[in-house]
Every structure is written in C-alpha cells, then in structure tokens.
Design a protein around this motif. Sequence first.
Motif, PDB file in Angstrom:
ATOM      1  N   GLN A 146      12.695  26.813   4.231  1.00  0.00           N
ATOM      2  CA  GLN A 146      13.612  26.712   5.127  1.00  0.00           C
ATOM      3  C   GLN A 146      13.383  27.821   6.249  1.00  0.00           C
ATOM      4  O   GLN A 146      13.027  28.840   5.917  1.00  0.00           O
ATOM      5  CB  GLN A 146      14.979  27.286   4.514  1.00  0.00           C
ATOM      6  N   ARG A 147      13.717  27.423   7.381  1.00  0.00           N
ATOM      7  CA  ARG A 147      13.267  28.464   8.731  1.00  0.00           C
ATOM      8  C   ARG A 147      14.597  29.205   9.082  1.00  0.00           C
ATOM      9  O   ARG A 147      15.773  28.456   8.819  1.00  0.00           O
ATOM     10  CB  ARG A 147      12.720  27.644   9.744  1.00  0.00           C
ATOM     11  N   ARG A 148      14.361  30.180   9.568  1.00  0.00           N
ATOM     12  CA  ARG A 148      15.460  30.900   9.990  1.00  0.00           C
ATOM     13  C   ARG A 148      16.104  30.218  11.194  1.00  0.00           C
ATOM     14  O   ARG A 148      15.281  29.765  12.011  1.00  0.00           O
ATOM     15  CB  ARG A 148      14.983  32.399  10.214  1.00  0.00           C
ATOM     16  N   GLU A 149      17.426  30.408  11.575  1.00  0.00           N
ATOM     17  CA  GLU A 149      17.723  29.605  12.432  1.00  0.00           C
ATOM     18  C   GLU A 149      17.771  30.387  13.766  1.00  0.00           C
ATOM     19  O   GLU A 149      17.091  29.626  14.813  1.00  0.00           O
ATOM     20  CB  GLU A 149      19.420  29.441  12.402  1.00  0.00           C
ATOM     21  N   LYS A 150      17.736  31.533  13.614  1.00  0.00           N
ATOM     22  CA  LYS A 150      17.509  32.167  14.866  1.00  0.00           C
ATOM     23  C   LYS A 150      16.263  33.403  14.774  1.00  0.00           C
ATOM     24  O   LYS A 150      15.973  33.710  13.536  1.00  0.00           O
ATOM     25  CB  LYS A 150      18.553  33.030  15.598  1.00  0.00           C
ATOM     26  N   ARG A 151      15.488  33.441  15.746  1.00  0.00           N
ATOM     27  CA  ARG A 151      14.111  34.324  15.422  1.00  0.00           C
ATOM     28  C   ARG A 151      14.583  35.705  15.142  1.00  0.00           C
ATOM     29  O   ARG A 151      15.659  36.088  15.750  1.00  0.00           O
ATOM     30  CB  ARG A 151      13.391  34.306  16.667  1.00  0.00           C
ATOM     31  N   ALA A 152      13.946  36.229  14.122  1.00  0.00           N
ATOM     32  CA  ALA A 152      14.312  37.779  13.781  1.00  0.00           C
ATOM     33  C   ALA A 152      14.025  38.587  14.963  1.00  0.00           C
ATOM     34  O   ALA A 152      12.845  38.314  15.468  1.00  0.00           O
ATOM     35  CB  ALA A 152      13.862  37.815  12.494  1.00  0.00           C
ATOM     36  N   ARG A 153      14.874  39.663  15.319  1.00  0.00           N
ATOM     37  CA  ARG A 153      14.349  40.499  16.310  1.00  0.00           C
ATOM     38  C   ARG A 153      13.915  41.764  15.802  1.00  0.00           C
ATOM     39  O   ARG A 153      13.488  42.458  16.533  1.00  0.00           O
ATOM     40  CB  ARG A 153      15.721  40.684  17.138  1.00  0.00           C
ATOM     41  N   ARG A 154      13.442  41.652  14.712  1.00  0.00           N
ATOM     42  CA  ARG A 154      12.568  42.832  14.050  1.00  0.00           C
ATOM     43  C   ARG A 154      11.412  42.150  13.136  1.00  0.00           C
ATOM     44  O   ARG A 154      11.490  41.089  12.920  1.00  0.00           O
ATOM     45  CB  ARG A 154      13.616  43.479  13.037  1.00  0.00           C
ATOM     46  N   ALA A 155      10.329  43.011  13.178  1.00  0.00           N
ATOM     47  CA  ALA A 155       9.341  42.384  12.538  1.00  0.00           C
ATOM     48  C   ALA A 155       9.274  42.650  10.791  1.00  0.00           C
ATOM     49  O   ALA A 155       8.652  41.982  10.102  1.00  0.00           O
ATOM     50  CB  ALA A 155       7.653  43.241  13.105  1.00  0.00           C
ATOM     51  N   ASP A 210       4.547  27.199  15.439  1.00  0.00           N
ATOM     52  CA  ASP A 210       5.008  26.574  14.168  1.00  0.00           C
ATOM     53  C   ASP A 210       4.710  27.438  12.685  1.00  0.00           C
ATOM     54  O   ASP A 210       5.112  27.056  11.815  1.00  0.00           O
ATOM     55  CB  ASP A 210       4.573  25.350  13.848  1.00  0.00           C
ATOM     56  N   ALA A 211       4.257  28.642  13.079  1.00  0.00           N
ATOM     57  CA  ALA A 211       3.954  29.367  11.941  1.00  0.00           C
ATOM     58  C   ALA A 211       5.114  29.939  11.435  1.00  0.00           C
ATOM     59  O   ALA A 211       6.259  29.968  11.784  1.00  0.00           O
ATOM     60  CB  ALA A 211       3.206  30.772  12.614  1.00  0.00           C
ATOM     61  N   ALA A 212       4.740  30.373  10.170  1.00  0.00           N
ATOM     62  CA  ALA A 212       5.869  31.031   9.155  1.00  0.00           C
ATOM     63  C   ALA A 212       5.986  32.402   9.933  1.00  0.00           C
ATOM     64  O   ALA A 212       5.039  33.126  10.230  1.00  0.00           O
ATOM     65  CB  ALA A 212       5.473  30.981   7.734  1.00  0.00           C
ATOM     66  N   LYS A 213       7.535  32.824  10.032  1.00  0.00           N
ATOM     67  CA  LYS A 213       7.842  33.942  10.521  1.00  0.00           C
ATOM     68  C   LYS A 213       8.555  34.837   9.269  1.00  0.00           C
ATOM     69  O   LYS A 213       9.108  33.970   8.435  1.00  0.00           O
ATOM     70  CB  LYS A 213       8.592  33.882  11.818  1.00  0.00           C
ATOM     71  N   VAL A 214       8.941  36.060   9.730  1.00  0.00           N
ATOM     72  CA  VAL A 214      10.005  36.922   8.817  1.00  0.00           C
ATOM     73  C   VAL A 214      11.325  36.283   8.959  1.00  0.00           C
ATOM     74  O   VAL A 214      11.776  36.006  10.118  1.00  0.00           O
ATOM     75  CB  VAL A 214       9.816  38.302   9.182  1.00  0.00           C
ATOM     76  N   GLY A 215      11.852  36.197   7.865  1.00  0.00           N
ATOM     77  CA  GLY A 215      13.247  35.516   7.670  1.00  0.00           C
ATOM     78  C   GLY A 215      13.075  34.096   7.229  1.00  0.00           C
ATOM     79  O   GLY A 215      14.236  33.827   6.681  1.00  0.00           O
ATOM     80  N   LEU A 268      11.924  43.250   8.000  1.00  0.00           N
ATOM     81  CA  LEU A 268      13.568  42.972   7.795  1.00  0.00           C
ATOM     82  C   LEU A 268      14.076  43.686   6.467  1.00  0.00           C
ATOM     83  O   LEU A 268      14.503  43.232   5.514  1.00  0.00           O
ATOM     84  CB  LEU A 268      13.700  41.240   7.465  1.00  0.00           C
ATOM     85  N   TYR A 269      13.652  44.914   6.422  1.00  0.00           N
ATOM     86  CA  TYR A 269      13.877  45.851   5.493  1.00  0.00           C
ATOM     87  C   TYR A 269      15.431  45.814   5.272  1.00  0.00           C
ATOM     88  O   TYR A 269      15.866  46.429   4.306  1.00  0.00           O
ATOM     89  CB  TYR A 269      13.221  47.193   5.244  1.00  0.00           C
ATOM     90  N   TYR A 270      16.012  45.884   6.369  1.00  0.00           N
ATOM     91  CA  TYR A 270      17.430  45.935   6.181  1.00  0.00           C
ATOM     92  C   TYR A 270      18.302  44.904   5.144  1.00  0.00           C
ATOM     93  O   TYR A 270      19.264  45.153   4.706  1.00  0.00           O
ATOM     94  CB  TYR A 270      18.177  46.127   7.700  1.00  0.00           C
ATOM     95  N   MET A 271      17.258  43.944   4.866  1.00  0.00           N
ATOM     96  CA  MET A 271      18.017  42.622   4.038  1.00  0.00           C
ATOM     97  C   MET A 271      17.953  43.285   2.517  1.00  0.00           C
ATOM     98  O   MET A 271      18.759  42.476   1.610  1.00  0.00           O
ATOM     99  CB  MET A 271      17.256  41.692   4.064  1.00  0.00           C
ATOM    100  N   ARG A 272      17.378  44.551   2.328  1.00  0.00           N
ATOM    101  CA  ARG A 272      17.765  45.086   1.147  1.00  0.00           C
ATOM    102  C   ARG A 272      19.080  45.486   0.923  1.00  0.00           C
ATOM    103  O   ARG A 272      19.590  45.817  -0.425  1.00  0.00           O
ATOM    104  CB  ARG A 272      16.790  46.003   0.798  1.00  0.00           C
ATOM    105  N   GLN A 273      19.764  45.997   2.057  1.00  0.00           N
ATOM    106  CA  GLN A 273      20.978  46.447   1.792  1.00  0.00           C
ATOM    107  C   GLN A 273      22.106  45.249   1.359  1.00  0.00           C
ATOM    108  O   GLN A 273      22.079  44.327   1.830  1.00  0.00           O
ATOM    109  CB  GLN A 273      21.523  47.087   3.097  1.00  0.00           C
ATOM    110  N   PRO A 274      23.064  45.989   0.455  1.00  0.00           N
ATOM    111  CA  PRO A 274      24.044  44.906   0.048  1.00  0.00           C
ATOM    112  C   PRO A 274      24.703  44.129   1.166  1.00  0.00           C
ATOM    113  O   PRO A 274      24.961  43.137   0.968  1.00  0.00           O
ATOM    114  CB  PRO A 274      25.012  45.750  -0.840  1.00  0.00           C
TER     115      PRO A 274
END
Lengths: 226, 135
Positions: free
Chosen positions: A167-176, A104-109, A178-184
């Motif tokens: 809010q939790r991410r629907e699917k588990r992020a497959r990366r540790a 139940d821990a907080a995860k990236v995303g 998520l720096y790609y989320m800086r891209q537009p």
Amino acid sequence: MALNLSSTMRPLSCWKSIFRSTRCVRQLTTATPPSASTIPPRIGISALAERSLSAGPKKIKTYPPPPSARVHFKEPISDVTAAQLTTLDPTGARTRMFARDNSDAAKVGDILLVRQRNGDPFAGVCLNIRRRGVDTGILLRNQLTRVGVEMWFKIYSPNVEGIEVVQRREKRARRARLYYMRQPKHDVGSVQNIVLQYQRRSAVLRSGGEVRGRDANSGKRKGKKR
Amino acid sequence: MIQLKTMLNCIDNSGAAVVECAKVLRMKKAAGIGDRIVVVVQKQRSFGPESGPGSSVSISAANKVRRGDIRHAVIVRTAKQHQRPDGSVVKFDDNACVLINKSGDPIGSRINGIVGAELRNKKWSKILSLAPMHL
C-alpha cells in the motif's frame, strides 16, 4: 725503557705503534686535494681508502616505477559497485524500485512486503531507505503479537527474494526518515490486516490467471491461510 | 543490551510480569537474545479475568513464582538492534525474557509474544517451540 717493558709484557703491542704510524700517513693523504693526475704513493693499508676516494660515490641503480593501474581504473569503487549490481540485480528491477528519479518508486511511508528465501515474509511500514550502492537497505516497522518490531533488509541480498509494495502512502512524506512513527502518538500499529488482504487479493489474481473456478480459488485461499 | 538493574517484561505464564536483571551469566558484556541471566521478580502477574471468578485457584497457587524470587531467565527480545550474519537487523520495542529453572527448562507452560530467532542458534529450541511466533 717503557716501550721495551710493554713489548715484553704484551707481545702484540708493537702492532699498535705500526698502525698508528700508518694512520698518520692516511691523514696526510686525505688532506691533499684528490685528483686523477697526482696519485700519492700507496703505502700499505691506506691503498684501499684511496681507491674509493678516486672513484667518487658509488652509483646506485634505480628502476622506473611499475605502470599505475590508476590509468585504466579511474573510479575503482564505482566500478566494483556496478559489477556487484549486475550480478545481484541483473534485471535492474530492485534498483529502479528504490531509485530517486523513479516516480513509481517505493518511498518512505509505504507498506512494503519482503519475501525472504527462508519462507517467512516480513511486511511493515518503510521508515527509512538507506541508499548506499550495493549496501542499500530498507527499514520496515510492524507490530507482531502487539510488540513493535523493526527490521533492516539489504535490498540486493540474495536472501531477499522479492519486495512488493502493499500500500502506498496517500500523501508523500515530508521527511526522509519517519522515526517519529515509533512514538505511540504516531504509531500506525499493526499492518498485518492490510498485508493479509493484499496477499489474498494477489493470490486470487494469480489463480484467476491460471485456472478459472471457484473451487480452485477456495483451495488456494485455504492453503494461504494456513 | 541487558545488564545489571535492567527491567524486563516476562512473557510466560510463570506468574512474573516484570523482572530485574541481577546478573549476566558467563559474560563480561551486556547480554542479548538467547543469553542466560539471573533475575529478581519485581511484579507479579494478577490472573484476574482468567482464573479469578471461574476457577478456585488462588493467585498464589496460579503463580509459580512470587515477588522477590530469584530465578534464571533467557532473553527473548531486546530493544537494542541485533545484526544477523546476512546483514539484516532486528529490533524489538521492548526487552523481554522467559523464566527457566536451573536445568534450563521453562517454568511457564506457554509464551505469549514474538521471540527472536537467535534462540535457535543458542540451543533454546524448547522456548522457540512454545512461542507463537519467532522472527
């Protein structure tokens, strides 16, 4: 003739010849093997040198090393970390919130909300969880006034009053990370609406628990908006 | 990290849109939030929808500064992450500044956009009060 002349010119030069003769004697005595039974006759200044020779090298006193702390403190760094965590996180809730083994821990995303001691909360998508014992930090990203903002928070900091999962991410992020989320292309943009909804909902829940009534609720909401 | 030739967004209504850093004042290193710099206005803001049809104010009158003007500015956002004394780090997506005059008062009358809270420590409370939000 020459010796006479020199002695008249420099009266102390006669000492020089005397010292030279004694030095010759000392050289002779050192040449003989030193032994306790056959002590050569002591002559003048050379006596001191002979005594030290007969006693042998001087014994230097040595002390045993002080008792090592290593015996009692096998792993000092982890001990300090544990001690710090007991003071900074007595209930262990923060540790559990970001533990790897907690499902139940907080995860990236996830969208997290950090309540700060100075009053203004910061919410954003968690891009990174840097687990370093007591220095564990989280990186949150959001857009405020249409400008992307990223903030690192130390989760055990006394300035952080609480961390909530909005809010939790629907699917588990497959990366540790998520720096790609800086891209537009991948940027989620502002999560302020989701956070506001969550805050309104939690305020309603809280007020519902305390006082039942529409007026009380509406008053609470107004205060929250402001 | 603002240094010579860095292009910054200007987020006030002085009329400048993009400015270029020409000098970092009183420092030997790169400038950060709250530092004062000298800038050259490179691009003017066009007040098309706001002041165009309704008002009779022309662009030159609305803009207090023009392209090529040399002005002083205060940095309010940096893309370089800035670590606070409590260990938290703040980082913005762009570099932004606010134009000021020689005495340190902002040239524009309003600021649109978030600014860094480091301005308070650097005694830029006038800019901080104009800003809609600070972090």
